[in-house]
Design an enzyme around this catalytic site. Sequence first.
Site, PDB file in Angstrom:
ATOM      1  N   VAL A  70       5.496  -9.195  44.627  1.00 35.17           N
ATOM      2  CA  VAL A  70       5.435  -9.652  45.741  1.00 35.17           C
ATOM      3  C   VAL A  70       5.014 -11.023  46.114  1.00 35.17           C
ATOM      4  O   VAL A  70       5.748 -11.903  46.883  1.00 35.17           O
ATOM      5  CB  VAL A  70       4.902  -8.474  46.750  1.00 35.17           C
ATOM      6  CG1 VAL A  70       4.758  -9.119  48.329  1.00 35.17           C
ATOM      7  CG2 VAL A  70       5.742  -7.580  47.027  1.00 35.17           C
ATOM      8  N   GLY A 124      10.981   6.749  41.699  1.00 30.89           N
ATOM      9  CA  GLY A 124       9.695   6.171  40.924  1.00 30.89           C
ATOM     10  C   GLY A 124       9.255   4.907  41.298  1.00 30.89           C
ATOM     11  O   GLY A 124       9.675   4.518  42.519  1.00 30.89           O
ATOM     12  N   CYS A 173       6.315   1.558  44.444  1.00 27.20           N
ATOM     13  CA  CYS A 173       6.102   1.522  45.681  1.00 27.20           C
ATOM     14  C   CYS A 173       5.940   3.096  46.405  1.00 27.20           C
ATOM     15  O   CYS A 173       5.157   3.667  46.750  1.00 27.20           O
ATOM     16  CB  CYS A 173       6.841   0.709  46.806  1.00 27.20           C
ATOM     17  SG  CYS A 173       6.474  -0.979  46.416  1.00 27.20           S
TER      18      CYS A 173
HETATM   19  N1  LIG Z   1       6.678  -4.481  44.035  1.00 27.03           N
HETATM   20  C1  LIG Z   1       7.118  -4.279  45.163  1.00 27.03           C
HETATM   21  O1  LIG Z   1       8.562  -4.027  44.948  1.00 27.03           O
HETATM   22  C2  LIG Z   1       6.665  -4.297  46.449  1.00 27.03           C
HETATM   23  C3  LIG Z   1       7.656  -4.368  47.623  1.00 27.03           C
HETATM   24  C4  LIG Z   1       6.836  -4.170  48.870  1.00 27.03           C
HETATM   25  C5  LIG Z   1       5.403  -4.263  49.058  1.00 27.03           C
HETATM   26  N2  LIG Z   1       4.854  -4.111  47.830  1.00 27.03           N
HETATM   27  C6  LIG Z   1       3.293  -4.225  48.066  1.00 27.03           C
HETATM   28  O2  LIG Z   1       2.744  -5.567  47.743  1.00 27.03           O
HETATM   29  C7  LIG Z   1       1.543  -5.373  47.142  1.00 27.03           C
HETATM   30  C8  LIG Z   1       1.877  -6.133  45.900  1.00 27.03           C
HETATM   31  O3  LIG Z   1       2.455  -5.388  44.932  1.00 27.03           O
HETATM   32  P1  LIG Z   1       2.833  -6.212  43.443  1.00 27.03           P
HETATM   33  O4  LIG Z   1       4.037  -4.978  42.993  1.00 27.03           O
HETATM   34  O5  LIG Z   1       3.455  -7.426  43.711  1.00 27.03           O
HETATM   35  O6  LIG Z   1       1.597  -6.191  42.715  1.00 27.03           O
HETATM   36  P2  LIG Z   1       1.369  -6.590  41.246  1.00 27.03           P
HETATM   37  O7  LIG Z   1       0.470  -5.756  40.488  1.00 27.03           O
HETATM   38  O8  LIG Z   1       2.483  -6.920  40.657  1.00 27.03           O
HETATM   39  O9  LIG Z   1       0.605  -8.082  41.381  1.00 27.03           O
HETATM   40  C9  LIG Z   1      -0.595  -8.288  42.135  1.00 27.03           C
HETATM   41  C10 LIG Z   1      -1.276  -9.619  41.594  1.00 27.03           C
HETATM   42  O10 LIG Z   1      -2.547  -9.674  42.258  1.00 27.03           O
HETATM   43  C11 LIG Z   1      -3.400 -10.366  41.508  1.00 27.03           C
HETATM   44  N3  LIG Z   1      -4.558 -10.442  42.165  1.00 27.03           N
HETATM   45  C12 LIG Z   1      -5.508  -9.282  42.230  1.00 27.03           C
HETATM   46  N4  LIG Z   1      -6.630  -9.479  42.852  1.00 27.03           N
HETATM   47  C13 LIG Z   1      -6.587 -10.858  43.166  1.00 27.03           C
HETATM   48  C14 LIG Z   1      -7.648 -11.818  43.594  1.00 27.03           C
HETATM   49  N5  LIG Z   1      -8.781 -11.549  44.192  1.00 27.03           N
HETATM   50  N6  LIG Z   1      -7.198 -13.074  43.668  1.00 27.03           N
HETATM   51  C15 LIG Z   1      -6.005 -13.519  43.136  1.00 27.03           C
HETATM   52  N7  LIG Z   1      -5.289 -12.663  42.563  1.00 27.03           N
HETATM   53  C16 LIG Z   1      -5.349 -11.492  42.497  1.00 27.03           C
HETATM   54  C17 LIG Z   1      -3.379  -9.694  40.218  1.00 27.03           C
HETATM   55  O11 LIG Z   1      -3.825 -10.198  39.015  1.00 27.03           O
HETATM   56  C18 LIG Z   1      -1.736  -9.409  40.090  1.00 27.03           C
HETATM   57  O12 LIG Z   1      -0.987 -10.561  39.466  1.00 27.03           O
HETATM   58  C19 LIG Z   1       1.258  -3.944  46.803  1.00 27.03           C
HETATM   59  O13 LIG Z   1       0.452  -3.668  48.119  1.00 27.03           O
HETATM   60  C20 LIG Z   1       2.506  -3.562  47.263  1.00 27.03           C
HETATM   61  O14 LIG Z   1       2.433  -2.118  47.505  1.00 27.03           O
HETATM   62  C21 LIG Z   1       5.489  -4.413  46.544  1.00 27.03           C
END
Ligand SMILES: NC(=O)c1ccc[n+]([C@@H]2O[C@H](COP(=O)([O-])OP(=O)(O)OC[C@H]3O[C@@H](n4cnc5c(N)ncnc54)[C@H](O)[C@@H]3O)[C@@H](O)[C@H]2O)c1
Length: 434
Positions: free
Chosen positions: A11, A260, A263
């Site tokens: 995201v 799966g 999310c």
């Molecule tokens: N993946 C999807 O399709 C999707 C879609 C909509 C919403 N979301 C939501 O978005 C959020 C992120 O999801 P994602 O799939 O991108 O997660 P992800 O696990 O792929 O990425 C999260 C990133 O944040 C970094 N991080 C964590 N703490 C940090 C900090 N203090 N400072 C800097 N970087 C930090 C991690 O190293 C990691 O690279 C979640 O809440 C998820 O529910 C995801």
Amino acid sequence: MRIAMIGTGYVGLVSGICFSDFGHDVICVDKDASKIGRLNAGEVPIYEPGLDALMAKNVAAGRLSFTTDLAAAVDGAEAVFIAVGTPTRRGDGHADLTYVMAAAEEIAQALTGYTVVVTKSTVPVGTNRQVKQAIAKTNPQAEFDVASNPEFLREGAAIEDFMKPDRVVVGVQNARAAEVMAEIYRPLYLRDFPILTTDLESAEMIKYAANAFLATKITFINEVAGLCERVGADVKEVARGIGLDGRIGNKFLHAGPGYGGSCFPKDTAALARIGQDHAFPMRITETVIRVNDEVKSRMVEKIRDALDGSFNGKTIAVLGVTFKPNTDDMREAPSLTIVPTLIGGGARVRVVDPQGQAEGEALLPGVKWMDDPYQAARKADLVVLLTEWNEFRALDLKQMARKMETPRMVDLRNIYSEKAARKAGFECYIGVGR
Ligand SMILES: NC(=O)c1ccc[n+]([C@@H]2O[C@H](COP(=O)([O-])OP(=O)(O)OC[C@H]3O[C@@H](n4cnc5c(N)ncnc54)[C@H](O)[C@@H]3O)[C@@H](O)[C@H]2O)c1
């Protein structure tokens, strides 16, 4: 606008790159130094179609950069987005807010001038208020507002979804924050995409309600598929027949091996938990979670049936293991339940997936990774079609059947039909709900 994006996962990275493409100056931050190193070397650490070109374009234009230095990125930013993970907390199903709150505290220490701190991560109702309190406590001098801006992009179509969203949801507490958010999304206003401005709690709730609804729709058709098998109906026809009704709509009505991904499983679990915490059980969502688990077990039984009741000593070619096509994301993929059961039952499993190997190698020990579906099918007892990558949608079934020890197929995405499979020489074809 100057934007800092905290977290460069699926995201954060997509959002950061797309905001820079809108014309904003964006600094993307991650605490994972190797990820930032790869990004600074021009490499996109995830598989998402089109993202590498868009990233290169905006880096070259000087609008997009990557760093591990959160304080430097936040200093002078007009908006700071929190896009870190909110996985399921071990044990109780709650969304784990550790990363969000840690990011909020780090941001608080680095704020200079008026800033809107925007939570893009999916978070339970009340979290934005907690973020506000944490920032105010850590840095009482900080001049800031919070905003909730949940993200609805789909992996595999993330750029398109971000650039042409069905809607953008923005939860705010005052007009000043709303103005900053409007400025950030102005390019979308110009293109006429609806922007819905609400209070914080409604914005937080919209995200969970949307995901729980979609998970329910998928689970509903999966349950109908099970009944179709018993009564001799074809779920593909049924889905088409109901989907043509405008009140129902034809999306998310494809029967398969259960939802799966990164999310739906965690967001349905979190919503159920939020309901329990407020003495208002979300009974439909709780049932959806249970039924979805049962769907996955039913898929294992289908595979067992196709192998005359035993996996032992059988060779199985599994096509596709990522949770859906066009992503390398393996989080909560049905393959993670199904494949280990096959191996546990004594099967030799060969896996072909266009992008899944890097993530999947550690998660699926004991499988043999192969590049070519026909080679994987060579002398195999069964082909299981698990993820509907384009590469698997137009297989030469005749060629495949010829190579197999016993030409049998379990098609968990209903890509082919019994008629076509039999015509190509398959002696057994099992789909879902038909
Ligand atoms: N993946 C999807 O399709 C999707 C879609 C909509 C919403 N979301 C939501 O978005 C959020 C992120 O999801 P994602 O799939 O991108 O997660 P992800 O696990 O792929 O990425 C999260 C990133 O944040 C970094 N991080 C964590 N703490 C940090 C900090 N203090 N400072 C800097 N970087 C930090 C991690 O190293 C990691 O690279 C979640 O809440 C998820 O529910 C995801």
